[in-house]
Write an enzyme that holds these catalytic residues in place. Structure first.
Site, PDB file in Angstrom:
ATOM      1  N   GLU A  48     116.053  91.896  62.882  1.00 36.09           N
ATOM      2  CA  GLU A  48     116.138  91.766  64.342  1.00 36.09           C
ATOM      3  C   GLU A  48     114.836  92.224  64.997  1.00 36.09           C
ATOM      4  O   GLU A  48     114.385  91.632  65.974  1.00 36.09           O
ATOM      5  CB  GLU A  48     117.355  92.542  64.862  1.00 36.09           C
ATOM      6  CG  GLU A  48     118.662  91.882  64.392  1.00 36.09           C
ATOM      7  CD  GLU A  48     119.913  92.712  64.671  1.00 36.09           C
ATOM      8  OE1 GLU A  48     119.901  93.910  64.320  1.00 36.09           O
ATOM      9  OE2 GLU A  48     120.882  92.169  65.214  1.00 36.09           O
TER      10      GLU A  48
ATOM     11  N   GLU B  66     124.702  92.757  57.561  1.00 32.56           N
ATOM     12  CA  GLU B  66     125.634  93.655  58.267  1.00 32.56           C
ATOM     13  C   GLU B  66     127.101  93.461  57.900  1.00 32.56           C
ATOM     14  O   GLU B  66     127.844  94.430  57.738  1.00 32.56           O
ATOM     15  CB  GLU B  66     125.485  93.489  59.788  1.00 32.56           C
ATOM     16  CG  GLU B  66     124.315  94.243  60.369  1.00 32.56           C
ATOM     17  CD  GLU B  66     123.035  93.419  60.381  1.00 32.56           C
ATOM     18  OE1 GLU B  66     122.936  92.455  59.595  1.00 32.56           O
ATOM     19  OE2 GLU B  66     122.153  93.752  61.178  1.00 32.56           O
TER      20      GLU B  66
END
Ligand SMILES: NC(=O)c1ccc[n+]([C@@H]2O[C@H](COP(=O)([O-])OP(=O)(O)OC[C@H]3O[C@@H](n4cnc5c(N)ncnc54)[C@H](O)[C@@H]3O)[C@@H](O)[C@H]2O)c1
Length: 723
Positions: free
Chosen positions: A120, A142
């Site tokens: 990210e 994740e």
């Protein structure tokens, strides 16, 4: 001002603002509290320096780019932290947005892995350059930790790849190499080594610094269209109508992360970019304080690392790799172990009572590699090399010079003693011997050995090529060196070793036994078989207890029961069978229902091709109590609590010595549901007091299998992990 930052270095020279991530005292960069503060700081500085900046470079001073969220910090969060967390995530994104919408070109230099929050961070750059090394992993893992990519990963990946295209990378945590990223358009340029990253970044910045349209992300372009269309597109809408149902079938409603990720993708696709980011933040804040996320982080991150880094391996013993390993018994397990070894380059001697049987065991390796060769995933040359490493034989003499011999002959004490004595003299000097027994105590088997301190249990699971877990059993006399060598051997096969002390059924078989027998006990109480199976599924076990009993053979359970009775009798005691065991014994001895391999057990197995197995209709007449009432929550709890209590007993009896061995062993060896984080995290996740209260209720209603004594409670508390 800038020198107050601890995890980020900032340098402005020649119009280039370089932001270098470098967390002190840590091998990797993480989104720790200090980093969040530093990000505020560096962003403010960039804004102040705006007029002097021609371009921005994001880089790392570590060997990897950025590892992601600070998971230790996540473990400490309480539900009341949700709102604060939302604000913190939003603040990170605000900084990201400031950097990427400043009107200055931003280039990301990916010198190594960028995972989760790290990817990210990478996506802040308009232009992403990576070292072309297939070992570098990029992406969003994740979901595998019970989290979602909530620091703009969902929003950006969906806008880059589309709702359909982004799904594998968000929902299934599919990682990608730099070359794959280039193909997907997720990175823009590959360089051959890290030294070339900065020059490439500067060259790109130069070509964009003065352009009429400032550098920007695709979604910040007014003509932006989502690849594949938004949910208002009829084709996408059609797919989205079924997606939640398909997902629910997989998660059984037990895993919030993929559900939240899908919701954030779809809801975010229908609104503007900043609103989408906010939606994503809300889901993440809700999720991070959810017990399932913590359970999964605990086990799939921390416990897994504990296994990988050898925390259960005796210390101060040099690393070891056996060159030549013999296997006795070329049956289902022996054939599987031979394959696992040969695939990792270990010279293998596979011995059985006849050359034909040994050959048949070797043929298993040919059988499982053949489809790979046909699909082009393995070269015929590699297959031939693998097979050449397995020498089938009927002669014990061929074992001469083996560093390790593992016996996987029939589960029979006398036979195992005999093959041990036959093989031990063949061992190379300093070699050791292992048994793959699944039920017989190792210390007893070691009595046949001339060197019991070099005798250890190495318990593989079936099918060996698929099952990653291996349970190492330390007998009473096994020495540290032998345990360490067994550990290294298992790791060299690419498998996960847990280390336990000797006891009847060790850890995995013992706890597994309580699961299936609790299911059988329910049948004895008159509960319909379909309800029992459903309780197992709803709790998150891969299959119901009765189906598992059929697969492992009811006759085997009865054989173990008879053996246990005989052993205890020999020791002057009496074994008191549980209600479940008595039920299974009746199934075998009264009704001749031995299990799947024998034609039928709790289920019938119709011969017609494609026909599904059916619960044996006689169960209804024989056991079901008409009009019986049941509480589904009780049934589900019984199946999980029974295993957790037994694990805690193993801990208090020193069969288990660590929490990570218990959690990883229960999930990968028994199929205990991943949402719990394993049999002990199940307890810690809900809190020891909550667990003990419920266990004692269950003990009152359903018997001593649920009793948690003061000693066991003490063991649970003593081992409670701290973050
Ligand atoms: N099947 C499982 O799921 C499983 C899982 C873990 C451990 N185990 C254990 O592994 C062992 C083997 O189980 P399996 O399922 O592979 O059994 P299997 O019956 O498939 O194979 C046993 C093999 O041992 C051979 N054998 C017998 N006497 C021998 C001798 N003197 N020398 C060499 N070979 C001899 C037999 O010919 C046969 O090929 C048992 O101790 C079992 O408890 C089995």
């Amino acid at each position: 001002m800038t020198n107050l930052m601890k995890t980020i270095q900032y340098d402005l020279s020649g119009g280039i603002a370089t932001i270098t991530f470098d967390e002190p005292g840590s091998p990797v960069n993480t989104m720790c509290d200090q980093w969040r503060d530093d990000l505020d700081e560096v962003t403010a500085q960039v804004v102040r320096d705006k007029d002097a900046i021609r371009g921005i470079v994001l880089a790392s001073a570590k060997t990897t780019f950025f590892a992601g969220a600070d998971l230790k910090g996540t473990m400490r969060l309480k539900p009341s932290d949700g709102p604060r967390l939302f604000e913190e995530i939003q603040q990170i994104k605000k900084n990201f947005r400031t950097l990427e919408t400043l009107g200055k070109p931003v280039a990301t230099c990916l010198n190594g892995a960028a995972l989760g929050g790290g990817w990210e961070v990478a996506l802040v750059g308009h232009y992403r350059i990576a070292v072309d090394d297939p070992k570098i992993q990029l992406g969003l893992p994740e979901i595998t930790l019970g989290l979602i990519p909530g620091a703009s990963g969902i929003t950006k990946m969906t806008r880059l790849l589309g709702l359909m295209g982004a799904q594998p990378y968000i929902m299934e945590s599919k990682l990608f190499s730099p070359a794959e990223a280039l193909e997907l358009g997720l990175v823009h340029e590959l360089v051959s080594d890290a030294a070339q990253l900065r020059p490439a970044a500067l060259a790109w910045i130069e070509s964009h610094a003065g352009s009429a349209v400032p550098a920007h992300h695709p979604w910040d372009d007014k003509n932006y269209k989502m690849p594949g269309g938004t949910p208002s597109n009829p084709k996408v809408a059609g797919m989205l109508a079924v997606a939640p149902a398909v997902l629910k079938q997989k998660t059984r409603g037990l895993y919030p992360a993929p559900e939240y990720a899908l919701a954030a993708m779809v809801e975010g696709a229908q609104v503007d970019f900043d609103t989408a980011l906010r939606i994503e933040s809300r889901y993440l804040a809700k999720l991070v304080v959810n017990p399932v996320a913590k359970n999964m982080i605990n086990t799939f991150f921390f416990n897994m690392n504990a296994i990988k880094s050898g925390q259960s391996r005796p210390k101060d013993i040099p690393r070891y790799k056996p060159q030549k390993v013999g296997i006795l018994g070329a049956g289902m397990m022996g054939g599987g172990i031979a394959y696992a070894q040969a695939a990792r380059g270990i010279a293998t001697v596979l011995k059985d009572v006849s050359a034909e049987k040994a050959e048949a065991g070797k043929a298993y390796s040919a059988k499982i590699t053949q489809p790979r060769v046909e699909k082009g995933r393995m070269s015929p040359h590699d297959q031939a090399a693998l097979l050449a490493r397995i020498v089938p034989t009927e002669s014990a003499e061929a074992l001469r010079g083996c560093d390790l011999v593992i016996e996987a002959v029939f589960e029979n004490r006398e036979l195992k003693a005999r093959v041990t004595q036959e093989a031990e003299p063949m061992l190379a000097p300093g070699g050791f011997f292992a048994s793959n027994t699944s039920t017989l105590p190792i210390s007893g088997l070691a009595r046949a050995s001339r060197q019991p301190e070099k005798f250890v249990g190495i318990h593989f699971f079936s099918p060996v090529d698929k099952m990653k877990l291996v349970e190492i059993i330390r007998g009473k006399q096994t020495d540290d060196e032998t345990v360490a060598r067994a550990f290294d051997y298992v790791q060299s096969l690419g498998k996960m070793p847990i280390v336990v002390n000797d006891s009847r059924g060790f850890f995995t078989s013992r706890v597994f036994g309580t699961f299936v027998m609790e299911g059988a006990a329910m049948i004895g109480e008159g509960i319909p078989a379909a309800v029992v199976e459903q309780a197992g599924i709803q709790a998150g076990m891969p299959v119901g207890p009765l189906a598992v009993l059929d697969e492992t053979a009811l006759s085997l359970s009865v054989h173990v029961l008879d053996q246990t009775r005989a052993d205890l009798r020999a020791e002057g005691g009496t074994y008191i069978a549980t209600p479940g065991e008595l039920l299974v014994e009746r199934m075998v001895k009264e009704f001749d229902r031995n299990g799947r391999a024998a034609g039928g057990g709790f289920y019938d197995y119709p011969q017609d091709k494609g026909a599904k197995k059916l619960l044996w209709p006689e169960l209804k007449t024989l056991f079901e109590k008409p009009g019986i009432a049941w509480d589904m929550q009780d049934l589900k709890d019984r199946l999980l609590y029974r295993q957790a209590v037994e694990t805690a007993r193993c801990l208090s009896e020193n069969v288990l010595t660590t929490v990570h061995d218990a959690n990883i062993g229960s999930i990968f060896g028994i199929g205990f549901p991943a949402w719990t984080g394993g049999t002990l995290q199940f307890i810690y996740g809900m809190g020891v007091d909550v667990f003990c209260t419920r266990a004692s209720q269950l003990a009152d209603k359903y018997g001593p299998g649920f009793a948690v004594t003061a000693k066991v409670q003490d063991a649970i508390r003593r081992h409670q992990p701290v973050y």
